[in-house]
Design a protein around this motif. Structure first.
Motif, mmCIF file in Angstrom:
data_model
loop_
_atom_site.group_PDB
_atom_site.id
_atom_site.type_symbol
_atom_site.label_atom_id
_atom_site.label_comp_id
_atom_site.label_asym_id
_atom_site.label_seq_id
_atom_site.Cartn_x
_atom_site.Cartn_y
_atom_site.Cartn_z
ATOM 1 N N SER A 96 15.612 60.732 -37.490
ATOM 2 C CA SER A 96 14.891 60.168 -38.635
ATOM 3 C C SER A 96 15.857 59.571 -39.659
ATOM 4 C CB SER A 96 14.005 61.220 -39.282
ATOM 5 O OG SER A 96 14.772 62.223 -39.892
ATOM 6 N N ASN A 97 17.066 60.116 -39.759
ATOM 7 C CA ASN A 97 18.036 59.595 -40.722
ATOM 8 C C ASN A 97 18.702 58.304 -40.276
ATOM 9 O OD1 ASN A 97 18.088 61.289 -43.071
ATOM 10 N ND2 ASN A 97 18.842 62.920 -41.750
ATOM 11 N N VAL A 98 18.854 58.084 -38.976
ATOM 12 C CA VAL A 98 19.528 56.867 -38.514
ATOM 13 C C VAL A 98 18.549 55.793 -38.058
ATOM 14 C CG1 VAL A 98 21.577 58.152 -37.832
ATOM 15 C CG2 VAL A 98 19.847 57.644 -36.129
ATOM 16 N N GLN A 99 17.277 56.126 -37.951
ATOM 17 C CA GLN A 99 16.275 55.187 -37.428
ATOM 18 C C GLN A 99 16.218 53.883 -38.233
ATOM 19 O OE1 GLN A 99 14.572 56.169 -34.596
ATOM 20 N NE2 GLN A 99 13.758 54.126 -34.407
ATOM 21 N N ASN A 100 16.461 53.938 -39.537
ATOM 22 C CA ASN A 100 16.399 52.739 -40.364
ATOM 23 C C ASN A 100 17.539 51.766 -40.081
ATOM 24 O OD1 ASN A 100 14.121 53.748 -41.627
ATOM 25 N ND2 ASN A 100 15.284 54.666 -43.292
ATOM 26 N N GLN A 101 18.709 52.267 -39.682
ATOM 27 C CA GLN A 101 19.862 51.409 -39.410
ATOM 28 C C GLN A 101 20.038 51.086 -37.931
ATOM 29 O OE1 GLN A 101 20.411 54.456 -41.097
ATOM 30 N NE2 GLN A 101 20.364 53.624 -43.170
ATOM 31 N N ARG A 105 26.001 69.845 -30.965
ATOM 32 C CA ARG A 105 26.504 68.519 -30.607
ATOM 33 C C ARG A 105 25.416 67.785 -29.850
ATOM 34 N NH1 ARG A 105 31.891 67.651 -31.309
ATOM 35 N NH2 ARG A 105 33.133 69.501 -31.726
ATOM 36 N N GLY A 106 25.369 66.478 -30.046
ATOM 37 C CA GLY A 106 24.364 65.687 -29.363
ATOM 38 C C GLY A 106 24.743 64.223 -29.359
ATOM 39 N N GLY A 107 23.804 63.396 -28.919
ATOM 40 C CA GLY A 107 24.064 61.964 -28.854
ATOM 41 C C GLY A 107 22.789 61.160 -28.953
ATOM 42 N N LEU A 108 22.973 59.903 -29.308
ATOM 43 C CA LEU A 108 21.875 58.945 -29.415
ATOM 44 C C LEU A 108 22.222 57.721 -28.599
ATOM 45 C CD1 LEU A 108 21.371 59.014 -33.290
ATOM 46 C CD2 LEU A 108 20.033 60.253 -31.599
ATOM 47 N N SER A 109 21.218 57.069 -28.040
ATOM 48 C CA SER A 109 21.384 55.784 -27.355
ATOM 49 C C SER A 109 20.639 54.738 -28.154
ATOM 50 C CB SER A 109 20.792 55.832 -25.945
ATOM 51 O OG SER A 109 21.431 56.788 -25.165
ATOM 52 N N SER A 110 21.252 53.559 -28.237
ATOM 53 C CA SER A 110 20.643 52.458 -28.965
ATOM 54 C C SER A 110 20.878 51.177 -28.175
ATOM 55 C CB SER A 110 21.273 52.338 -30.352
ATOM 56 O OG SER A 110 20.787 51.210 -31.021
ATOM 57 N N THR A 111 19.848 50.370 -28.061
ATOM 58 C CA THR A 111 19.981 49.082 -27.388
ATOM 59 C C THR A 111 19.927 47.986 -28.440
ATOM 60 O OG1 THR A 111 18.883 49.977 -25.444
ATOM 61 C CG2 THR A 111 19.035 47.589 -25.595
ATOM 62 N N GLU A 112 21.055 47.288 -28.599
ATOM 63 C CA GLU A 112 21.159 46.189 -29.546
ATOM 64 C C GLU A 112 21.716 44.976 -28.822
ATOM 65 O OE1 GLU A 112 23.532 47.340 -32.874
ATOM 66 O OE2 GLU A 112 22.268 49.045 -33.360
ATOM 67 N N GLU A 113 21.028 43.857 -28.955
ATOM 68 C CA GLU A 113 21.451 42.591 -28.351
ATOM 69 C C GLU A 113 21.688 42.741 -26.849
ATOM 70 O OE1 GLU A 113 24.834 41.319 -30.599
ATOM 71 O OE2 GLU A 113 23.739 41.350 -32.490
ATOM 72 N N GLY A 114 20.833 43.502 -26.191
ATOM 73 C CA GLY A 114 20.904 43.670 -24.749
ATOM 74 C C GLY A 114 21.954 44.658 -24.270
ATOM 75 N N GLN A 115 22.683 45.288 -25.166
ATOM 76 C CA GLN A 115 23.717 46.250 -24.781
ATOM 77 C C GLN A 115 23.330 47.645 -25.273
ATOM 78 O OE1 GLN A 115 27.542 45.064 -26.186
ATOM 79 N NE2 GLN A 115 27.795 43.503 -24.604
ATOM 80 N N THR A 116 23.560 48.619 -24.418
ATOM 81 C CA THR A 116 23.294 50.002 -24.793
ATOM 82 C C THR A 116 24.554 50.585 -25.417
ATOM 83 O OG1 THR A 116 21.722 50.253 -22.984
ATOM 84 C CG2 THR A 116 22.597 52.265 -23.951
ATOM 85 N N LYS A 117 24.378 51.166 -26.590
ATOM 86 C CA LYS A 117 25.493 51.797 -27.294
ATOM 87 C C LYS A 117 25.197 53.285 -27.441
ATOM 88 C CE LYS A 117 26.607 47.638 -29.775
ATOM 89 N NZ LYS A 117 26.830 46.977 -31.040
ATOM 90 N N GLN A 118 26.241 54.077 -27.366
ATOM 91 C CA GLN A 118 26.124 55.528 -27.479
ATOM 92 C C GLN A 118 26.746 55.982 -28.796
ATOM 93 O OE1 GLN A 118 24.639 57.548 -25.182
ATOM 94 N NE2 GLN A 118 24.139 55.742 -23.994
#
Length: 102
Positions: free
Chosen positions: A40-45, A71-84
């Motif tokens: 919820s804290n990173v969803q805006n960015q 410890r954990g991780g998030l995946s984000s897809t920006e401009e067609g690339q998945t970032k961890q």
């Protein structure tokens, strides 16, 4: 002294001891709640497309301070690339201590 008074006194003492024990116990945030807090804290960015968290807290020393953390991780897809992104969350308060891109 009546036996009834003795039993009542023992019951009151037991209840008071239990109440003090519960009040003094160190409580931790559940891993699910910690993960929800981070998302919820990173969803805006960052648009989050996936996430994970270790269910068992581990010990971490950071800046000469001791923490129990998840410890954990998030995946984000920006401009067609998945970032961890990796994160570290304080298990007692749910505060995000680290958030790093891989």
């Amino acid at each position: 002294m009546k036996i009834r008074d003795l039993i009542i006194g023992a019951a009151v003492g037991f209840a008071a001891g239990y109440a003090v024990k519960e009040a003094c116990a160190v409580k931790t945030v559940s891993p699910e709640k910690a993960l929800k807090h981070v998302k919820s804290n990173v969803q805006n960015q960052i648009p989050v497309s996936g996430s994970w968290i270790h269910m068992n807290p581990e010990h971490l020393e950071k800046n000469h301070l001791q923490y129990d953390v998840y410890r954990g991780g998030l995946s984000s897809t920006e401009e067609g690339q998945t970032k961890q992104l990796d994160f570290v969350v304080d298990a007692k308060t749910g505060t995000i201590l680290e958030l790093d891109k891989q």
